[in-house]
Each structure stands twice: as structure tokens, then as C-alpha cells.
Motif scaffolding. Structure first.
Motif, PDB file in Angstrom:
ATOM      1  N   GLN A  81       0.837  -1.191   0.000  1.00 41.67           N
ATOM      2  CA  GLN A  81       0.000   0.000   0.000  1.00 41.67           C
ATOM      3  C   GLN A  81       0.875   1.244   0.000  1.00 41.67           C
ATOM      4  O   GLN A  81       1.874   1.299   0.709  1.00 41.67           O
ATOM      5  CB  GLN A  81      -0.904   0.024   1.231  1.00 41.67           C
ATOM      6  CG  GLN A  81      -1.847  -1.158   1.289  1.00 41.67           C
ATOM      7  CD  GLN A  81      -2.790  -1.049   2.455  1.00 41.67           C
ATOM      8  OE1 GLN A  81      -3.604  -0.133   2.494  1.00 41.67           O
ATOM      9  NE2 GLN A  81      -2.697  -1.978   3.385  1.00 41.67           N
ATOM     10  N   VAL A  83       0.706   5.313   0.577  1.00 38.31           N
ATOM     11  CA  VAL A  83      -0.117   6.386   1.128  1.00 38.31           C
ATOM     12  C   VAL A  83       0.598   7.714   0.951  1.00 38.31           C
ATOM     13  O   VAL A  83       1.820   7.777   0.808  1.00 38.31           O
ATOM     14  CB  VAL A  83      -0.428   6.160   2.633  1.00 38.31           C
ATOM     15  CG1 VAL A  83      -1.273   4.925   2.831  1.00 38.31           C
ATOM     16  CG2 VAL A  83       0.841   6.097   3.447  1.00 38.31           C
ATOM     17  N   ASP A  84      -0.186   8.782   0.955  1.00 36.81           N
ATOM     18  CA  ASP A  84       0.359  10.135   0.844  1.00 36.81           C
ATOM     19  C   ASP A  84       0.705  10.602   2.247  1.00 36.81           C
ATOM     20  O   ASP A  84      -0.157  10.989   3.015  1.00 36.81           O
ATOM     21  CB  ASP A  84      -0.680  11.050   0.200  1.00 36.81           C
ATOM     22  CG  ASP A  84      -0.150  12.460  -0.005  1.00 36.81           C
ATOM     23  OD1 ASP A  84       0.974  12.754   0.462  1.00 36.81           O
ATOM     24  OD2 ASP A  84      -0.849  13.259  -0.637  1.00 36.81           O
ATOM     25  N   ASN A  87       0.922  15.165   2.812  1.00 33.60           N
ATOM     26  CA  ASN A  87      -0.153  16.154   2.776  1.00 33.60           C
ATOM     27  C   ASN A  87      -1.175  15.917   3.875  1.00 33.60           C
ATOM     28  O   ASN A  87      -2.360  15.799   3.626  1.00 33.60           O
ATOM     29  CB  ASN A  87      -0.838  16.129   1.397  1.00 33.60           C
ATOM     30  CG  ASN A  87       0.119  16.541   0.309  1.00 33.60           C
ATOM     31  OD1 ASN A  87       0.790  17.550   0.422  1.00 33.60           O
ATOM     32  ND2 ASN A  87       0.200  15.743  -0.737  1.00 33.60           N
ATOM     33  N   GLU A  88      -0.698  15.847   5.091  1.00 26.84           N
ATOM     34  CA  GLU A  88      -1.604  15.611   6.210  1.00 26.84           C
ATOM     35  C   GLU A  88      -2.104  16.943   6.751  1.00 26.84           C
ATOM     36  O   GLU A  88      -1.315  17.826   7.065  1.00 26.84           O
ATOM     37  CB  GLU A  88      -0.871  14.838   7.295  1.00 26.84           C
ATOM     38  CG  GLU A  88      -0.409  13.478   6.795  1.00 26.84           C
ATOM     39  CD  GLU A  88       0.120  12.606   7.909  1.00 26.84           C
ATOM     40  OE1 GLU A  88      -0.221  12.847   9.068  1.00 26.84           O
ATOM     41  OE2 GLU A  88       0.859  11.673   7.596  1.00 26.84           O
ATOM     42  N   THR A  96      -4.115  11.701  12.086  1.00 21.81           N
ATOM     43  CA  THR A  96      -4.594  11.992  10.745  1.00 21.81           C
ATOM     44  C   THR A  96      -4.612  10.726   9.908  1.00 21.81           C
ATOM     45  O   THR A  96      -3.661   9.961   9.910  1.00 21.81           O
ATOM     46  CB  THR A  96      -3.662  13.032  10.068  1.00 21.81           C
ATOM     47  OG1 THR A  96      -3.602  14.189  10.885  1.00 21.81           O
ATOM     48  CG2 THR A  96      -4.185  13.403   8.692  1.00 21.81           C
ATOM     49  N   GLU A  97      -5.701  10.509   9.205  1.00 21.53           N
ATOM     50  CA  GLU A  97      -5.805   9.373   8.282  1.00 21.53           C
ATOM     51  C   GLU A  97      -5.066   9.734   7.002  1.00 21.53           C
ATOM     52  O   GLU A  97      -5.405  10.704   6.335  1.00 21.53           O
ATOM     53  CB  GLU A  97      -7.288   9.093   7.983  1.00 21.53           C
ATOM     54  CG  GLU A  97      -7.529   7.927   7.075  1.00 21.53           C
ATOM     55  CD  GLU A  97      -7.443   6.589   7.782  1.00 21.53           C
ATOM     56  OE1 GLU A  97      -7.189   5.598   7.109  1.00 21.53           O
ATOM     57  OE2 GLU A  97      -7.638   6.547   9.006  1.00 21.53           O
ATOM     58  N   GLU A  98      -4.020   8.952   6.660  1.00 22.78           N
ATOM     59  CA  GLU A  98      -3.280   9.215   5.432  1.00 22.78           C
ATOM     60  C   GLU A  98      -4.093   8.741   4.239  1.00 22.78           C
ATOM     61  O   GLU A  98      -4.722   7.683   4.282  1.00 22.78           O
ATOM     62  CB  GLU A  98      -1.924   8.497   5.452  1.00 22.78           C
ATOM     63  CG  GLU A  98      -1.006   9.018   6.540  1.00 22.78           C
ATOM     64  CD  GLU A  98       0.283   8.223   6.626  1.00 22.78           C
ATOM     65  OE1 GLU A  98       0.258   7.001   6.383  1.00 22.78           O
ATOM     66  OE2 GLU A  98       1.305   8.830   6.950  1.00 22.78           O
ATOM     67  N   GLN A  99      -4.073   9.510   3.169  1.00 22.74           N
ATOM     68  CA  GLN A  99      -4.828   9.161   1.972  1.00 22.74           C
ATOM     69  C   GLN A  99      -4.150   8.004   1.249  1.00 22.74           C
ATOM     70  O   GLN A  99      -2.957   8.063   0.948  1.00 22.74           O
ATOM     71  CB  GLN A  99      -4.923  10.368   1.046  1.00 22.74           C
ATOM     72  CG  GLN A  99      -5.639  10.073  -0.235  1.00 22.74           C
ATOM     73  CD  GLN A  99      -5.581  11.230  -1.219  1.00 22.74           C
ATOM     74  OE1 GLN A  99      -5.042  12.285  -0.926  1.00 22.74           O
ATOM     75  NE2 GLN A  99      -6.143  11.009  -2.404  1.00 22.74           N
ATOM     76  N   LEU A 100      -4.917   6.933   0.979  1.00 20.04           N
ATOM     77  CA  LEU A 100      -4.419   5.798   0.231  1.00 20.04           C
ATOM     78  C   LEU A 100      -4.313   6.194  -1.232  1.00 20.04           C
ATOM     79  O   LEU A 100      -5.292   6.618  -1.842  1.00 20.04           O
ATOM     80  CB  LEU A 100      -5.349   4.588   0.394  1.00 20.04           C
ATOM     81  CG  LEU A 100      -4.965   3.336  -0.381  1.00 20.04           C
ATOM     82  CD1 LEU A 100      -3.645   2.759   0.150  1.00 20.04           C
ATOM     83  CD2 LEU A 100      -6.069   2.306  -0.295  1.00 20.04           C
ATOM     84  N   LEU A 101      -3.102   6.088  -1.803  1.00 19.02           N
ATOM     85  CA  LEU A 101      -2.910   6.427  -3.209  1.00 19.02           C
ATOM     86  C   LEU A 101      -3.233   5.236  -4.102  1.00 19.02           C
ATOM     87  O   LEU A 101      -3.945   5.375  -5.080  1.00 19.02           O
ATOM     88  CB  LEU A 101      -1.471   6.899  -3.444  1.00 19.02           C
ATOM     89  CG  LEU A 101      -1.049   8.140  -2.653  1.00 19.02           C
ATOM     90  CD1 LEU A 101       0.412   8.453  -2.878  1.00 19.02           C
ATOM     91  CD2 LEU A 101      -1.931   9.323  -3.030  1.00 19.02           C
TER      92      LEU A 101
END
Length: 165
Positions: A81, A83-84, A87-88, A96-101
Motif C-alpha cells: 500500500q 499512502v500520501d 499532505n496531512e 490523521t488518516e493518510e490518503q491511500l494512493l
């Protein structure tokens, strides 16, 4: 000034250097590995290998794969996986939930990983004692005066080696 003669010179006793040396030696190609440090060591914590990487280990030299299996542990996930993490929106990344790329399914078995230093230690045990020369920091590589000797390796301690017997 002393001069050694070798078939292939490999600079560095990291995972790649030792793997290359083992693969060449398994095919009858003489090698000499030069390392600037006094012993084998690896920086970093872990390294993971997919099934394709494990297959490549077997092709290069089955002993490499066996060395990996002695220290390998299964990974906790069947997915790679990404993740970004840059950019939190919050100030505390743990909140903070990291955005899954994107993610890639690795199959039911996934992949296995190990501690780099443990794997390097297992690989180093496979090398004959006379293959590695420690305390050799490479300075320059240049054509040897005698063309039949190939390249001349000059080390910082004033010694040299050529890459052809």
C-alpha cells in the motif's frame, strides 16, 4: 606497493556486492570483493522480497535464497500500500488518516521480509575467507599499462589490483 590479480572486482560488501560475488562464483568466475570498512555491516532496519525476488535469488545462487529463508518472516499483509504521507492536514500525523494512493495485491502468501543485517550476515557466511579484502577504499580505476591486465584499481592505501589474471 603490492598488486593482486583477480577476475572480477566488486567494490562493497553490502547485500548487492555479496549477492553478485556469490552468483559469479557459482558460475566459476573468480572474484575479489573490496570493502573499505573492517567488517560486514548494513544500515537500515528491514527489507522485503516478493516471490519474484525470491525466484531471482534461486537463479543467481540457491544458497542466497536459503540464507534469506533462515532469517525471513512473513509480512503482516497481503497488500503493498502506498499512502500520501506528505499532505496531512493535522499537526500530529498519528491523529490523521493518510490518503491511500493505491495498493497492489501480492497474493495469499504476500511477501516475506527480514532484518538487513541478519540477511547480510547469512550471505557473508557463504563467502570463502580469501575473497574479501577489508580496509580497501577505492581511489581510482584506470586502464592498466599492460593492456592484457585490463583495469588497474588504485586504493587509498597505495596498493593496486588488476581485474584480469
Amino acid at each position: 606497493m603490492s598488486t593482486d590479480t583477480i577476475g572480477v572486482a566488486i567494490i562493497g560488501t553490502g547485500i548487492k556486492g555479496i549477492t553478485l560475488a556469490l552468483g559469479l562464483m557459482s558460475r566459476g568466475i573468480p572474484v575479489r570483493v573490496y570493502e573499505r570498512a573492517r567488517d560486514f555491516h548494513e544500515i537500515g532496519a528491514g527489507i522485503g522480497f516478493t516471490l519474484n525476488a525470491e525466484w531471482a535469488m534461486k537463479v543467481v545462487d540457491p544458497r542466497i535464497h536459503a540464507a534469506f529463508k533462515r532469517v525471513a518472516m512473513p509480512n503482516a499483509s497481503d497488500w503493498f500500500q502506498w499512502v500520501d504521507g506528505f499532505n496531512e492536514p493535522g499537526t500530529d500525523p498519528r491523529e490523521t488518516e493518510e490518503q491511500l494512493l493505491f495498493k497492489i495485491y501480492l497474493g495469499e502468501r504476500g511477501f516475506e521480509d527480514c532484518h538487513r543485517a541478519q540477511f547480510l550476515g547469512e550471505l557473508a557466511r557463504l563467502l570463502p575467507e580469501n575473497v574479501v579484502t577489508s580496509h580497501k577504499a577505492l581511489d581510482t580505476v584506470e586502464p592498466a599499462a599492460d593492456k592484457s591486465l585490463g583495469q588497474l584499481l588504485r586504493f587509498q592505501d597505495g596498493t593496486t589490483a588488476t581485474n584480469r589474471p
